[in-house]
Every structure is written in C-alpha cells, then in structure tokens.
Design a protein around this motif. Structure first.
Motif, PDB file in Angstrom:
ATOM      1  N   ASP A 211       0.840  -1.213   0.000  1.00  0.00           N
ATOM      2  CA  ASP A 211       0.000   0.000   0.000  1.00  0.00           C
ATOM      3  C   ASP A 211       0.871   1.257   0.000  1.00  0.00           C
ATOM      4  O   ASP A 211       0.564   2.242  -0.687  1.00  0.00           O
ATOM      5  CB  ASP A 211      -0.927   0.012   1.226  1.00  0.00           C
ATOM      6  CG  ASP A 211      -2.008  -1.061   1.139  1.00  0.00           C
ATOM      7  OD1 ASP A 211      -2.246  -1.571   0.018  1.00  0.00           O
ATOM      8  OD2 ASP A 211      -2.602  -1.389   2.188  1.00  0.00           O
ATOM      9  N   ALA A 212       1.953   1.230   0.778  1.00  0.00           N
ATOM     10  CA  ALA A 212       2.837   2.398   0.857  1.00  0.00           C
ATOM     11  C   ALA A 212       3.554   2.632  -0.476  1.00  0.00           C
ATOM     12  O   ALA A 212       3.791   3.784  -0.868  1.00  0.00           O
ATOM     13  CB  ALA A 212       3.851   2.209   1.985  1.00  0.00           C
TER      14      ALA A 212
ATOM     15  N   ARG B 159       2.273   2.069  -3.387  1.00  0.00           N
ATOM     16  CA  ARG B 159       1.275   2.753  -4.243  1.00  0.00           C
ATOM     17  C   ARG B 159       1.213   4.236  -3.886  1.00  0.00           C
ATOM     18  O   ARG B 159       1.168   5.088  -4.768  1.00  0.00           O
ATOM     19  CB  ARG B 159      -0.109   2.117  -4.065  1.00  0.00           C
ATOM     20  CG  ARG B 159      -0.228   0.763  -4.709  1.00  0.00           C
ATOM     21  CD  ARG B 159      -1.658   0.234  -4.688  1.00  0.00           C
ATOM     22  NE  ARG B 159      -1.616  -1.192  -4.968  1.00  0.00           N
ATOM     23  CZ  ARG B 159      -1.627  -2.149  -4.028  1.00  0.00           C
ATOM     24  NH1 ARG B 159      -1.740  -1.828  -2.762  1.00  0.00           N
ATOM     25  NH2 ARG B 159      -1.535  -3.409  -4.375  1.00  0.00           N
ATOM     26  N   ARG B 160       1.215   4.548  -2.602  1.00  0.00           N
ATOM     27  CA  ARG B 160       1.156   5.955  -2.169  1.00  0.00           C
ATOM     28  C   ARG B 160       2.396   6.728  -2.616  1.00  0.00           C
ATOM     29  O   ARG B 160       2.359   7.944  -2.731  1.00  0.00           O
ATOM     30  CB  ARG B 160       1.020   6.044  -0.645  1.00  0.00           C
ATOM     31  CG  ARG B 160      -0.367   5.754  -0.133  1.00  0.00           C
ATOM     32  CD  ARG B 160      -0.511   6.142   1.328  1.00  0.00           C
ATOM     33  NE  ARG B 160       0.255   5.283   2.218  1.00  0.00           N
ATOM     34  CZ  ARG B 160      -0.185   4.125   2.697  1.00  0.00           C
ATOM     35  NH1 ARG B 160      -1.385   3.682   2.380  1.00  0.00           N
ATOM     36  NH2 ARG B 160       0.562   3.397   3.497  1.00  0.00           N
ATOM     37  N   ASN B 161       3.493   6.006  -2.853  1.00  0.00           N
ATOM     38  CA  ASN B 161       4.741   6.659  -3.268  1.00  0.00           C
ATOM     39  C   ASN B 161       4.961   6.575  -4.782  1.00  0.00           C
ATOM     40  O   ASN B 161       6.085   6.741  -5.257  1.00  0.00           O
ATOM     41  CB  ASN B 161       5.923   6.047  -2.515  1.00  0.00           C
ATOM     42  CG  ASN B 161       6.020   6.580  -1.089  1.00  0.00           C
ATOM     43  OD1 ASN B 161       6.585   7.651  -0.863  1.00  0.00           O
ATOM     44  ND2 ASN B 161       5.430   5.887  -0.131  1.00  0.00           N
ATOM     45  N   GLY B 162       3.891   6.278  -5.494  1.00  0.00           N
ATOM     46  CA  GLY B 162       3.956   6.350  -6.955  1.00  0.00           C
ATOM     47  C   GLY B 162       4.532   5.127  -7.635  1.00  0.00           C
ATOM     48  O   GLY B 162       4.923   5.195  -8.803  1.00  0.00           O
TER      49      GLY B 162
ATOM     50  N   GLU C 205       4.154   0.800  -8.524  1.00  0.00           N
ATOM     51  CA  GLU C 205       3.205  -0.306  -8.617  1.00  0.00           C
ATOM     52  C   GLU C 205       3.840  -1.522  -7.956  1.00  0.00           C
ATOM     53  O   GLU C 205       4.862  -2.023  -8.442  1.00  0.00           O
ATOM     54  CB  GLU C 205       2.901  -0.596 -10.096  1.00  0.00           C
ATOM     55  CG  GLU C 205       1.953  -1.752 -10.342  1.00  0.00           C
ATOM     56  CD  GLU C 205       0.597  -1.581  -9.681  1.00  0.00           C
ATOM     57  OE1 GLU C 205       0.115  -0.426  -9.588  1.00  0.00           O
ATOM     58  OE2 GLU C 205       0.023  -2.594  -9.231  1.00  0.00           O
TER      59      GLU C 205
ATOM     60  N   HIS D  75       6.708   0.969   7.329  1.00  0.00           N
ATOM     61  CA  HIS D  75       6.397   0.538   5.954  1.00  0.00           C
ATOM     62  C   HIS D  75       6.507   1.704   4.970  1.00  0.00           C
ATOM     63  O   HIS D  75       6.946   1.517   3.838  1.00  0.00           O
ATOM     64  CB  HIS D  75       5.004  -0.088   5.898  1.00  0.00           C
ATOM     65  CG  HIS D  75       3.960   0.676   6.651  1.00  0.00           C
ATOM     66  ND1 HIS D  75       3.947   0.749   8.023  1.00  0.00           N
ATOM     67  CD2 HIS D  75       2.919   1.420   6.220  1.00  0.00           C
ATOM     68  CE1 HIS D  75       2.921   1.489   8.404  1.00  0.00           C
ATOM     69  NE2 HIS D  75       2.296   1.921   7.332  1.00  0.00           N
ATOM     70  N   GLU D  76       6.122   2.905   5.416  1.00  0.00           N
ATOM     71  CA  GLU D  76       6.236   4.081   4.536  1.00  0.00           C
ATOM     72  C   GLU D  76       7.701   4.368   4.243  1.00  0.00           C
ATOM     73  O   GLU D  76       8.079   4.678   3.117  1.00  0.00           O
ATOM     74  CB  GLU D  76       5.606   5.328   5.185  1.00  0.00           C
ATOM     75  CG  GLU D  76       4.114   5.266   5.374  1.00  0.00           C
ATOM     76  CD  GLU D  76       3.318   5.369   4.068  1.00  0.00           C
ATOM     77  OE1 GLU D  76       3.874   5.812   3.042  1.00  0.00           O
ATOM     78  OE2 GLU D  76       2.144   4.980   4.090  1.00  0.00           O
TER      79      GLU D  76
ATOM     80  N   GLU E 112       9.429   4.404   0.668  1.00  0.00           N
ATOM     81  CA  GLU E 112      10.135   5.614   0.184  1.00  0.00           C
ATOM     82  C   GLU E 112      11.568   5.268  -0.206  1.00  0.00           C
ATOM     83  O   GLU E 112      12.077   5.711  -1.237  1.00  0.00           O
ATOM     84  CB  GLU E 112      10.154   6.694   1.279  1.00  0.00           C
ATOM     85  CG  GLU E 112       8.818   7.368   1.512  1.00  0.00           C
ATOM     86  CD  GLU E 112       8.777   8.115   2.848  1.00  0.00           C
ATOM     87  OE1 GLU E 112       7.671   8.405   3.313  1.00  0.00           O
ATOM     88  OE2 GLU E 112       9.856   8.374   3.437  1.00  0.00           O
TER      89      GLU E 112
END
Lengths: 280, 55
Positions: A20-21, A23-26, A28, A267-268, A272
């Motif tokens: 999920d993180a 995806r949030r960071n652009g 796939e 996880h973020e 990143e």
C-alpha cells in the motif's frame, strides 16, 4: 509506472502495508509469492528492484540470490541475508567492525563448549547458530545445566549439533531494544519489555516506544554498514557496564508492533527508500 | 467465492480479492494458504515455516 517487487512466502500485515505504501509513493507493487513461482537463473521479467520479505531464512537468501542472477537489485541482498541467518557469522562480522557484542565463543564439541563456558564464566547463553524468536536459546547457570542442555541438543533434529555458540549472559534491565535502520535513516526503536530474559514480542515481550539517541543511531548505522545491509532490525542490550551491546541482527524484520508502539510508519519509510533506490 | 477445503472437503469462503500467500483458518481447524495462479484460486494446507525473522 515504476514497478517494485515484494517477495514473500506468507502475506502478513507488513507485506500488505509495504505494498500500500509503494502505491502511495507512486510505484506499482508486484507481489511475488515465492511459494507459487520459480526463478530461472539469469532470466525472467522481474522488477528492477525487489523487497525481500520471506519469513523463511533459506527461501529469503536463495530467492534473493536467484533474482540477483537476473540483474535484479534485492533489498536486502542475498549476502547480508546469509550473514544475518547465522548468529556466529553475524557476531564475527560485528566483532571485526569493532561493534560491541556480548562475549561470544564458538566450539565444535560439547567438551570444548564446557571449557569455553568456564572461560566466559556462568551464567552463559547457549544458542543455535540459526533461528529466531528466541527458540532453542537457553541459559545455563552452571556446568550441570550446560551439560544437560548440550546432551539435549544432540538429539534435537534440525539443529546444527556440530557448532556450539555460547555467549556471556548480560543482566538486562528487564528489556532490550529493537532498533530499525532503513538506508541511512534510523527511524524508530522499541523496548521489548519482559519479566523473562527472552524478550521477543513473539514470545510475550511487550513493545514500548524507545528513544533513538545519537549513540544508538550511530551504532545502528555501523551495524548496517558492517553487514552490507539496507534494512535491518537490530537487537541491542543495555549492558550496565558497557552501554549498548548488539545481540542479533534481523535482515527481514517484522515491524507491526513497532508501528503500533511508536506510531512511526516503518512501511512508509521502506517504500520511500525502495522508490528512491529504484529511481537512482 | 467458495473453494473446497483440501482437508475436510467442505466449502471455504475466500474473499474475491484474496491474494496468493494469504492465510485462512478454516472451521475444520486446518490453516490454509491461498494460491492464485493461471488456473484460478485454490487452497492448500499451510506448511510449517520453521525459519523466521521475528520481532
């Protein structure tokens, strides 16, 4: 779109959170279920970068190595995973790098292990060179207990009974520290608090937020550099005499309890970091 | 969707968006692993993974 692989055998909270993180960071995420695929050496359409999240030590190192043969950057790479799979190799690497560790002895017969324990002084901790969650780690308060443990070890399947690793027992203040390194960042640490000397959260240890002071930060970075690793969970004791002492290193660390206790989204940071590495 | 339990033969409710590698505990007491491939979705008993990287 940038594709980043997440290799795993069992899909846990951590792997979903990383996907999920990403995806949030652009990016796939490409989920690679290692128990439902095969890797031909030197070939295959894989993402340029794969995050290794296999629970199994051997699957983690071998699949990382197989993917690396096809030009994939695996984080962590096969070598740091192999090193951290083995507590003796880890202690050796850290010792060479001047990282403080518990006094550690390798012996190759039960008789020499008993002699080694006399040299270190009781109590001692007998560990298998592989394994985690504190399994098969045992404390011997005297020679009689160590003899009993060594006798039992000879009959336990799956344990390398040729190699005996013993360490000095460190009187911890009812807790140890799990500190995380991601690249050059040391984002969070927890205390693993327990009345028992084995403090793993999987064994009932309670996770509480810990402060990452400058000394702990520098130590964690030194350990990651020595191991050649990008992402590590490092287990640290607070020795009343020597200060921080590195006990063990985990190259595919779980972190859900750390996120819960500290509020820090590990996880973020992993996502990143992976995106940053892939774009270099 | 419903998939047959490979151990007890009874149907198991599997979410449509279940991913390969997810773990489902069935009423019969078996812990099952979702495997999603070109043939669709199936379940197999989860092997005990003896090595780990605990926290």
């Amino acid at each position: 779109m940038l594709r980043i692989g997440v290799a795993y055998d069992i899909l846990r909270w951590e792997e979903r959170a990383i996907a999920d993180a990403l995806r949030r960071n652009g990016a796939e995420p490409q989920l690679i279920h290692l128990r439902n695929t095969f890797i031909e050496l030197g070939r295959g359409e894989w993402p340029e970068l794969v995050l290794q999240r296999s629970i199994s030590h051997s699957v983690a190192s071998e699949s990382a190595s197989a993917l690396e043969s096809a030009g994939v950057t695996v984080v962590n790479g096969s070598l740091p995973i192999l090193l951290s799979n083995d507590k003796l190799l880890t202690a050796s690497i850290l010792s060479r790098a001047g990282v403080p560790t518990p006094r550690t002895v390798a012996a190759f017969t039960p008789e020499d292990t008993l002699k080694a324990a006399d040299t270190i002084g009781y109590p001692v901790v007998l560990k298998p060179v592989n394994g985690s969650w504190g399994r098969m780690v045992a404390k011997a308060r005297d020679e009689e207990e160590l003899r009993a443990l060594l006798d039992h070890r000879l009959y336990v399947p799956g344990i390398n009974s040729q190699v005996f690793l013993i360490q000095e027992y460190i009187e911890k203040p009812g807790r140890d520290i799990r500190v995380f390194v991601i690249g050059e960042d040391v984002p969070a640490a927890i205390y693993r608090v327990s009345d028992h000397w084995i403090t793993n959260t999987a064994r009932g240890g309670r996770a509480e937020a810990a402060e990452v002071d400058e000394e702990l930060r520098e130590l964690a970075i030194r350990v990651a550099e020595a191991m050649g690793a990008d992402i590590l969970g490092i287990d640290v004791f607070e020795d009343p005499r020597r200060g921080y002492v590195v006990n063990e290193v985990n190259a595919v660390p779980e972190f859900k309890n750390t996120v819960r206790a500290t509020g820090h989204p590990i996880h973020e940071r992993i996502a990143e970091y992976a995106v940053e590495l892939a774009r270099r | 969707m419903q998939v047959t339990c490979p151990v007890c033969g009874l149907p198991v409710d599997v979410p449509d968006d279940a991913l390969s590698g997810e773990v489902i505990e069935h009423d019969c007491g078996t812990v099952l692993e979702v495997v999603r491939d070109e043939e669709g979705v199936r379940l197999r008993p989860l092997d005990d993974i003896k090595e780990d990287w605990g926290e």
